[in-house]
Scaffold this motif. Structure first.
Motif, PDB file in Angstrom:
ATOM      1  N   GLY A 228      13.798   4.034   4.314  1.00  0.00           N
ATOM      2  CA  GLY A 228      12.393   3.785   4.056  1.00  0.00           C
ATOM      3  C   GLY A 228      12.163   3.778   2.565  1.00  0.00           C
ATOM      4  N   VAL A 229      11.290   2.906   2.106  1.00  0.00           N
ATOM      5  CA  VAL A 229      11.084   2.729   0.671  1.00  0.00           C
ATOM      6  C   VAL A 229       9.683   2.163   0.441  1.00  0.00           C
ATOM      7  CG1 VAL A 229      11.944   0.345   0.549  1.00  0.00           C
ATOM      8  CG2 VAL A 229      12.290   1.869  -1.399  1.00  0.00           C
ATOM      9  N   PRO A 230       9.063   2.407  -0.699  1.00  0.00           N
ATOM     10  CA  PRO A 230       7.762   1.801  -0.971  1.00  0.00           C
ATOM     11  C   PRO A 230       7.820   0.278  -0.893  1.00  0.00           C
ATOM     12  CG  PRO A 230       8.156   3.578  -2.510  1.00  0.00           C
ATOM     13  CD  PRO A 230       9.435   3.383  -1.743  1.00  0.00           C
ATOM     14  N   ALA A 231       6.707  -0.317  -0.474  1.00  0.00           N
ATOM     15  CA  ALA A 231       6.666  -1.762  -0.221  1.00  0.00           C
ATOM     16  C   ALA A 231       6.965  -2.604  -1.456  1.00  0.00           C
ATOM     17  CB  ALA A 231       5.298  -2.137   0.351  1.00  0.00           C
ATOM     18  N   LEU A 232       6.777  -2.053  -2.637  1.00  0.00           N
ATOM     19  CA  LEU A 232       7.044  -2.850  -3.833  1.00  0.00           C
ATOM     20  C   LEU A 232       8.518  -3.209  -3.959  1.00  0.00           C
ATOM     21  CD1 LEU A 232       8.338  -0.994  -6.421  1.00  0.00           C
ATOM     22  CD2 LEU A 232       6.168   0.124  -6.113  1.00  0.00           C
ATOM     23  N   ALA A 233       9.394  -2.541  -3.187  1.00  0.00           N
ATOM     24  CA  ALA A 233      10.813  -2.887  -3.213  1.00  0.00           C
ATOM     25  C   ALA A 233      11.046  -4.321  -2.752  1.00  0.00           C
ATOM     26  CB  ALA A 233      11.608  -1.917  -2.341  1.00  0.00           C
ATOM     27  N   ARG A 234      10.130  -4.840  -1.926  1.00  0.00           N
ATOM     28  CA  ARG A 234      10.290  -6.196  -1.403  1.00  0.00           C
ATOM     29  C   ARG A 234      10.368  -7.216  -2.541  1.00  0.00           C
ATOM     30  NH1 ARG A 234       6.470  -6.165   2.306  1.00  0.00           N
ATOM     31  NH2 ARG A 234       7.811  -6.142   4.155  1.00  0.00           N
ATOM     32  N   THR A 235       9.581  -7.010  -3.586  1.00  0.00           N
ATOM     33  CA  THR A 235       9.598  -7.948  -4.714  1.00  0.00           C
ATOM     34  C   THR A 235      10.376  -7.405  -5.905  1.00  0.00           C
ATOM     35  OG1 THR A 235       7.463  -7.053  -5.457  1.00  0.00           O
ATOM     36  CG2 THR A 235       7.423  -9.034  -4.068  1.00  0.00           C
ATOM     37  N   ARG A 236      10.447  -6.090  -6.023  1.00  0.00           N
ATOM     38  CA  ARG A 236      11.085  -5.500  -7.195  1.00  0.00           C
ATOM     39  C   ARG A 236      12.569  -5.225  -7.000  1.00  0.00           C
ATOM     40  NH1 ARG A 236       7.749  -2.579 -10.449  1.00  0.00           N
ATOM     41  NH2 ARG A 236       9.640  -2.197 -11.643  1.00  0.00           N
ATOM     42  N   ALA A 237      13.002  -5.101  -5.743  1.00  0.00           N
ATOM     43  CA  ALA A 237      14.419  -4.800  -5.479  1.00  0.00           C
ATOM     44  C   ALA A 237      14.951  -5.632  -4.332  1.00  0.00           C
ATOM     45  CB  ALA A 237      14.582  -3.307  -5.194  1.00  0.00           C
ATOM     46  N   PRO A 238      14.834  -6.962  -4.419  1.00  0.00           N
ATOM     47  CA  PRO A 238      15.398  -7.790  -3.344  1.00  0.00           C
ATOM     48  C   PRO A 238      16.924  -7.662  -3.332  1.00  0.00           C
ATOM     49  CG  PRO A 238      14.769  -9.150  -5.215  1.00  0.00           C
ATOM     50  CD  PRO A 238      14.260  -7.772  -5.512  1.00  0.00           C
TER      51      PRO A 238
END
Length: 276
Positions: A228-238
């Motif tokens: 589980g990870v904060p949603a900003l990982a979708r754009t910041r850590a693809p």
């Protein structure tokens, strides 16, 4: 001996209070200590500043002149000191994925003349405790030692991270409770979830641990477990081996800033915290 700021501050306080007892209390000095400071100042300038014969507090002509100069000198010194403090550089440590909104308080602080250095570090709280950074940005629910303080400054929506090879990568309508028994990859130092993030932890659940974000995402990509990870990982850590999936009822994660309370934090640190 030359005139020091403590002499001028004591003299001004005495002139403004027109009373040794009140001035000493204001300066957090004993009355004898204040008297000695004023007498020392008079010896340095080689003239009497306060009338000794009057029953009321009264300045000599030299004393009146020194008040004017003292106010100007102290105001100039305080202004310069305040400006220099605002230019101070503070170091902010973070473990991974610095939030996008962090640019706003950083810009506000730097617009005042300050400077911020960002430092990516696996364990920002440990670095803060060791004194190698001034402020730590972190997301895990940590119990801090007594000489550290923290403030929650943001809430982030959490998403599920799974390998592209996992059956969950194409699953629909998942709920948080549905994930309670899958193998779990846990970043024990700076991660946002662990087995206790579910209401009824499964004692038989397989837990794979690591100590930083880079290892965590590679373990998820290798299908060692879910994460589980904060949603900003979708754009910041693809990552080509990881799929991020929205889970509507996933508990949010929180973002905190921590700082040292002992020794007393720099005014620059306090200024940044106010902006943040």
């Amino acid at each position: 001996m030359d005139i020091e700021l403590r002499h001028l501050r004591a003299f001004l306080a005495l002139c403004e209070e027109a009373n040794y007892t009140r001035a000493a209390a204001r300066l957090h000095l004993s009355q004898p200590a204040l008297t000695r400071t004023i007498q020392q100042l008079e010896r340095i300038v080689e003239c009497r500043l306060i009338e000794r014969t009057s029953r009321r507090f009264e300045l000599t002509e030299a004393g009146v002149d020194l008040v004017k100069h003292s106010r100007r000198i102290i105001a100039d010194i305080d202004t310069v000191a305040a400006e220099l403090r605002l230019r101070a550089t503070i170091e902010v440590g973070f473990a991974w994925l610095l939030p996008d909104w962090f640019a706003v308080p950083r810009s506000h602080y730097e617009a005042l003349g300050g400077r911020i250095t960002l430092r990516r570090i696996d364990d920002p709280l440990a670095a803060l405790e060791a004194g190698s950074i001034d402020i730590a940005l972190y997301r895990n629910e940590a119990r801090l030692p007594r000489h550290l303080a923290s403030r929650m400054i943001a809430t982030e929506q959490r998403v599920l991270a799974v390998s592209t090879n996992s059956p969950l990568a194409t699953a629909n309508n998942l709920a948080w409770a549905d994930l309670a028994h899958y193998p779990l990859v846990v970043n024990t130092v700076s991660g946002t979830i662990h087995a206790g993030s579910w209401p009824a932890p499964d004692p038989e659940r397989e837990i794979i641990t690591c100590t930083n974000f880079d290892t965590w995402i590679e373990l998820v990509a290798a299908d060692r477990g879910i994460g589980g990870v904060p949603a900003l990982a979708r754009t910041r850590a693809p990552h080509p081996g990881v799929v991020y999936i929205d889970i509507p009822d996933a508990p949010p994660s929180h973002v905190y800033l921590a700082w040292r309370t002992k020794p007393t934090p720099l005014r620059a640190v306090k200024q940044f915290l106010e902006n943040a």
